[in-house]
Design an enzyme around this catalytic site. Structure first.
Site, PDB file in Angstrom:
ATOM      1  N   GLY A 169       7.285   1.522   2.891  1.00  0.00           N
ATOM      2  CA  GLY A 169       8.446   1.630   1.996  1.00  0.00           C
ATOM      3  C   GLY A 169       8.139   1.406   0.524  1.00  0.00           C
ATOM      4  N   SER A 170       6.907   1.730   0.100  1.00  0.00           N
ATOM      5  CA  SER A 170       6.563   1.452  -1.311  1.00  0.00           C
ATOM      6  C   SER A 170       7.373   2.319  -2.284  1.00  0.00           C
ATOM      7  CB  SER A 170       5.068   1.629  -1.556  1.00  0.00           C
ATOM      8  OG  SER A 170       4.715   2.979  -1.484  1.00  0.00           O
ATOM      9  N   SER A 171       7.652   3.564  -1.913  1.00  0.00           N
ATOM     10  CA  SER A 171       8.377   4.418  -2.867  1.00  0.00           C
ATOM     11  C   SER A 171       9.815   3.924  -3.053  1.00  0.00           C
ATOM     12  CB  SER A 171       8.344   5.893  -2.463  1.00  0.00           C
ATOM     13  OG  SER A 171       9.107   6.115  -1.305  1.00  0.00           O
ATOM     14  N   ALA A 172      10.448   3.495  -1.967  1.00  0.00           N
ATOM     15  CA  ALA A 172      11.823   2.984  -2.088  1.00  0.00           C
ATOM     16  C   ALA A 172      11.840   1.686  -2.885  1.00  0.00           C
ATOM     17  CB  ALA A 172      12.431   2.761  -0.707  1.00  0.00           C
ATOM     18  N   ALA A 173      10.856   0.816  -2.639  1.00  0.00           N
ATOM     19  CA  ALA A 173      10.806  -0.454  -3.388  1.00  0.00           C
ATOM     20  C   ALA A 173      10.585  -0.176  -4.871  1.00  0.00           C
ATOM     21  CB  ALA A 173       9.712  -1.346  -2.819  1.00  0.00           C
TER      22      ALA A 173
ATOM     23  N   ASP B  81      14.907   2.829   4.019  1.00  0.00           N
ATOM     24  CA  ASP B  81      13.923   2.169   3.140  1.00  0.00           C
ATOM     25  C   ASP B  81      14.570   1.622   1.873  1.00  0.00           C
ATOM     26  OD1 ASP B  81      12.121   3.034   5.033  1.00  0.00           O
ATOM     27  OD2 ASP B  81      10.707   3.896   3.603  1.00  0.00           O
TER      28      ASP B  81
ATOM     29  N   PRO C  44       0.827  -1.205   0.000  1.00  0.00           N
ATOM     30  CA  PRO C  44       0.000   0.000   0.000  1.00  0.00           C
ATOM     31  C   PRO C  44       0.865   1.259   0.000  1.00  0.00           C
ATOM     32  CG  PRO C  44      -0.387  -1.310   1.995  1.00  0.00           C
ATOM     33  CD  PRO C  44       0.581  -2.068   1.156  1.00  0.00           C
TER      34      PRO C  44
ATOM     35  N   ALA D 175       1.800   4.300   3.404  1.00  0.00           N
ATOM     36  CA  ALA D 175       1.367   3.687   4.667  1.00  0.00           C
ATOM     37  C   ALA D 175       2.563   3.397   5.564  1.00  0.00           C
ATOM     38  CB  ALA D 175       0.606   2.402   4.375  1.00  0.00           C
TER      39      ALA D 175
HETATM   40  O1  PMV Z   1       6.658   6.408   8.531  1.00  0.00           O
HETATM   41  P1  PMV Z   1       7.836   5.565   8.271  1.00  0.00           P
HETATM   42  O2  PMV Z   1       7.557   4.100   8.230  1.00  0.00           O
HETATM   43  O3  PMV Z   1       8.676   6.039   7.149  1.00  0.00           O
HETATM   44  O4  PMV Z   1       8.738   5.616   9.583  1.00  0.00           O
HETATM   45  C1  PMV Z   1       9.103   6.779  10.242  1.00  0.00           C
HETATM   46  C2  PMV Z   1      10.036   6.393  11.332  1.00  0.00           C
HETATM   47  C3  PMV Z   1      10.337   7.515  12.294  1.00  0.00           C
HETATM   48  O5  PMV Z   1      11.214   6.978  13.262  1.00  0.00           O
HETATM   49  C4  PMV Z   1       9.071   7.988  12.980  1.00  0.00           C
HETATM   50  C5  PMV Z   1      10.969   8.713  11.613  1.00  0.00           C
HETATM   51  C6  PMV Z   1      12.398   8.486  11.133  1.00  0.00           C
HETATM   52  O6  PMV Z   1      12.839   9.297  10.289  1.00  0.00           O
HETATM   53  O7  PMV Z   1      13.074   7.572  11.577  1.00  0.00           O
END
Ligand code: PMV
Length: 328
Positions: A112-116, A157, A106, A109
């Site tokens: 990590g979809s953009s990095a993948a 990511d 998704p 959410a």
């Molecule tokens: O929202 P995500 O899955 O990209 O994770 C953010 C993780 C945080 O620790 C809240 C922020 C960060 O830059 O590490």
């Protein structure tokens, strides 16, 4: 020839937010992928199509022409176009390409979809063009694309999408990332609240709390650091029951710093009630996704219960391979 690649998404098993304050997070690649296919065109245009988003457009030189999705599509494709230009520069030619992207992950959410997407695009395009490219280069080219989307991404990511597996991540380390080798699968259910969240806003909320209660925050962080050490030992011991308990404690800490939400708590308590070993939010919180560690025998029951309460439930386990390429 058509070149294909897939790259995995990710979940944060332990340590979101605390990682901002130089604690170490544990991030896992999941077996949910973005798939990218690349083939040559007869002309020199670059056409992008996102199957899951229903967007399509074509670049003629630098000019973008929408086919479907209008300007929204341009902002999605621009960072990817940049990646393709970098690779065409390495190839030394002016080729036209047809690029198709399809995601099981998704979007927006925290998975990590953009990095993948950028990792699979980089790998598939390099493969089609016959560029000899190693994972390290795939990772750094993808980081460029991530930087356009997320301004100053941590790089975790794209790294996890490139290498897969489990990674320890710390902002203070010189290379920031250490791979943790495990030889078993970690069975996870991901439940999406369907509520959009903004990572920047969540991080600022925690910053405010940390500033208002520096001594209290210092001890919460200290507790997390102990928890992290236990988590590493427990991962090595393959003790899923204990790992689940540690996830619950981590959730308690995240809740104490104000990044959980009613909807997340609801999904977490459903998962625990139906027999998960443990559950917590993953990523920035405030919305987005939760994860539950669930024994294979209980997977169906927990999934069924979560399905009724979430916008999307994914059954996932550890991807140990990272990006993969093939052709037909
Ligand atoms: O929202 P995500 O899955 O990209 O994770 C953010 C993780 C945080 O620790 C809240 C922020 C960060 O830059 O590490």
């Amino acid at each position: 020839m058509k070149a294909h690649a897939r790259a995995p998404g990710k979940i944060i098993l332990f340590g979101e937010h605390f990682v901002v304050y130089n604690a170490t997070a544990i991030v896992m690649a999941i077996d949910k992928y973005v798939y990218t296919s690349v083939s040559r065109r007869r002309d020199s245009r670059i056409r992008f199509r996102s199957i899951n988003l229903g967007l399509e457009g074509i670049y003629e030189g630098e000019a973008y022409k929408p086919i479907s999705g209008g300007l929204k599509a341009k902002s999605v494709f621009d960072p990817l176009f940049r990646t393709v230009r970098t690779l065409l520069g390495m190839y030394g030619g002016d080729l036209g390409l047809d690029i198709e992207i399809n995601s099981e992950i998704p979007v927006a959410a925290g998975l990590g979809s953009s990095a993948a997407t950028s990792v699979s695009l980089t790998a598939a395009t390099a493969y089609l063009l016959g560029i000899d490219i190693d994972r390290r280069t795939i990772n750094s080219i993808s980081y460029e694309s991530e930087s356009i989307i997320h301004v100053t991404p941590s790089g975790v990511d794209n790294t996890i999408a490139t290498y897969g597996g489990l990674i320890r991540y710390n902002r203070g380390w010189k290379r920031r990332i250490l791979k943790l080798s495990i030889d078993y699968q970690i069975p996870i259910l991901v439940g999406d609240t369907g509520i959009s969240r903004n990572t920047g806003i969540q991080v600022s909320k925690v910053r405010l709390l940390a500033n208002n209660y520096p001594d209290v925050f210092k001890y919460i962080l200290r507790v997390y650091n102990e928890l992290y050490k236990e988590a590493i030992a427990t991962l090595r011991d393959k003790d899923l029951i204990r790992l689940g308990e540690l996830m619950n404690i981590n959730q308690g800490l995240l809740s104490s710093i104000g990044v959980s939400s009613q909807e997340l708590e609801r999904l977490i308590s459903i998962a625990i009630e139906k027999g998960a070993y443990g559950a917590k939010l993953t990523g920035a919180g405030g919305g987005g996704c939760m994860i539950a560690l669930v024994d294979r025998d209980r997977m169906d029951g927990v999934k069924w219960a979560l399905d009724k309460a979430s916008s999307l439930v994914l059954e996932a386990s550890t991807d140990r391979y990272g990006v993969r390429v093939w052709s037909d």
